[in-house]
Design an enzyme around this catalytic site. Structure first.
Site, mmCIF file in Angstrom:
data_model
loop_
_atom_site.group_PDB
_atom_site.id
_atom_site.type_symbol
_atom_site.label_atom_id
_atom_site.label_comp_id
_atom_site.label_asym_id
_atom_site.label_seq_id
_atom_site.Cartn_x
_atom_site.Cartn_y
_atom_site.Cartn_z
ATOM 1 N N ASP A 131 0.846 -1.187 0.000
ATOM 2 C CA ASP A 131 0.000 0.000 0.000
ATOM 3 C C ASP A 131 0.892 1.253 0.000
ATOM 4 O OD1 ASP A 131 -2.312 1.640 0.515
ATOM 5 O OD2 ASP A 131 -1.650 1.694 2.620
ATOM 6 N N ASP A 174 -0.385 5.030 0.691
ATOM 7 C CA ASP A 174 -0.727 6.076 1.665
ATOM 8 C C ASP A 174 -0.987 5.481 3.051
ATOM 9 O OD1 ASP A 174 -0.588 7.396 -0.682
ATOM 10 O OD2 ASP A 174 -2.683 8.047 -0.737
ATOM 11 N N ASP A 203 -1.745 -0.450 6.026
ATOM 12 C CA ASP A 203 -2.098 0.101 7.337
ATOM 13 C C ASP A 203 -3.582 -0.032 7.648
ATOM 14 O OD1 ASP A 203 -2.524 2.055 5.206
ATOM 15 O OD2 ASP A 203 -3.100 3.433 6.824
#
Ligand SMILES: [Mg+2]
Length: 375
Positions: free
Chosen positions: A9, A11, A129
């Site tokens: 990922d 961001d 995240d």
């Protein structure tokens, strides 16, 4: 099936997610997560393809024009490339969450190439995240790595019922690099012949339990020296033809152990190459060991007794020779002393210490310890 991938990922994982609009649409908003670049630089040397997998809500629409996205994204890619981190592929979904598009993470619409059987997804990872990153891992048949503080991450997983799809929760990128390196230093060997049935499991990084049963008490005692002094987890179960004699049991255990070490060492990247010498009371034992890929065995350990415990002394050299051939290593062993028990125990301890040093890995060097570039 040999290709493995890391789907990473962007961001909130590699770069910070800006508060409020969560959109990195200017250079001012580009800030890397601490530790991410260093960790990615070491991860890039592993045998994974690197795939950027990111949702960019409404990219290309008025709410997020292409012209606002690219300067920061290009600077992001350039900065990483300067540290040796180059993505093999970029999967960027441009839809909004409310559209429920099949291409939006955690759905797998953009991942077709990775789902056609060429990739070993069971040994691939999604790093992210959010809980949707872990859901994506599950949907792909991969494992997730959740970049969150441990307690918060665990609560997220429990709420979503995704504990089994997550291999690691950590707020620390360095721990992710260490974890990915530490994969695959295990081996399981099953060796069945008309003479012996052997099961060996080995973990060079020592996170497991050990169990030794060969049917020969003294041999078990020597193998335990390897477990303790090498700092490894090792289980050895042997059902040998002890009604004939000890020969096949000891020889085949040496072969199975050598095969297990060779398999667990894998690419051998980052390992040391060593030897060890130690005293045991009046005896001294020297063991030189090199996992350089070629086999040589030297043995200079004179015994004055036919047996120690239930093991014929001639079988010790045979054990180590069988090991060296199966593990494809150079193994030179010299020992002298008065007490026969001390002498051979000193040899097993020195062997274990040499093994411990030889397989030790420097998580942040990850080079092959050879000027030839191959071991
Ligand atoms: Mg994210």
């Amino acid at each position: 099936m040999s290709k493995k991938a890391l789907f990473i990922d962007r961001d909130g994982t590699i770069i910070l997610e800006p508060p409020v609009d969560l959109q990195v649409d200017s250079l001012e908003k580009l800030t890397f997560v601490p530790g991410a670049i260093t960790a990615l630089a070491s991860i890039a040397k592993l045998d994974f393809e690197l795939v950027l997998a990111t949702n960019q809500d409404g990219l290309g629409t008025d709410s997020f024009p292409e012209a606002d996205f690219h300067p920061a994204h290009n600077k992001f890619l350039q900065t990483l490339a300067g540290e040796g981190v180059v993505f093999d592929d970029q999967l960027i979904d441009r839809t909004f969450e409310h559209e429920n598009a099949p291409t939006r993470k955690p759905r797998t619409g953009l991942f077709g190439k990775y789902l056609n059987g060429d990739y070993d997804l069971a040994h691939s990872f999604v790093i992210g995240d959010r809980i949707t990153d872990i859901q994506l891992a599950k949907n792909l048949g991969a494992k997730g790595i959740l970049l969150q503080p441990k307690e918060k991450g665990l609560a997220m997983l429990e709420q979503a019922g995704l504990q089994n799809s997550c291999a690691l929760i950590t707020g620390n990128w360095q721990e992710i690099a260490g974890f990915l390196r530490a994969e695959d230093r295990t081996a399981t060997i099953t060796r069945n012949t008309s003479e012996t049935r052997i099961a060996v499991t080995l973990d060079l990084d020592g996170h497991g339990t050990s169990e030794i049963t060969t049917g020969l008490g003294f041999f078990d005692h020597m193998l335990w020296q390897i477990v303790h002094h090498a700092g490894i987890s090792l289980s050895v179960n042997v059902q040998g033809d002890l009604y004939v004699d000890e020969h096949h049991t000891i020889e085949d255990t040496g072969i199975a152990l050598g095969e297990a070490i060779l398999q667990a060492l894998g690419s051998k990247r980052g390992i040391e190459r060593y030897g060890y010498v130690l005293p045991m009371d009046e005896c001294e034992a020297l063991v030189l060991l090199d996992f350089g890929g070629r086999t040589d065995f030297q043995w200079d350990v004179p015994f004055n007794r036919e047996k120690i415990g239930d093991v014929p002394t001639e079988m010790f050299s045979h054990f180590f020779k069988s090991f060296a051939q199966a593990a494809r290593c150079n193994l030179h062993i010299v020992a002298k002393g008065e007490n026969e028990h001390h002498k051979i125990e000193g040899v097993f301890k020195a062997f274990a210490r040499a093994l411990r040093m030889a397989v030790r890995r420097d998580a942040f060097s990850y080079e092959l310890p050879s000027s030839k570039g191959i071991l």
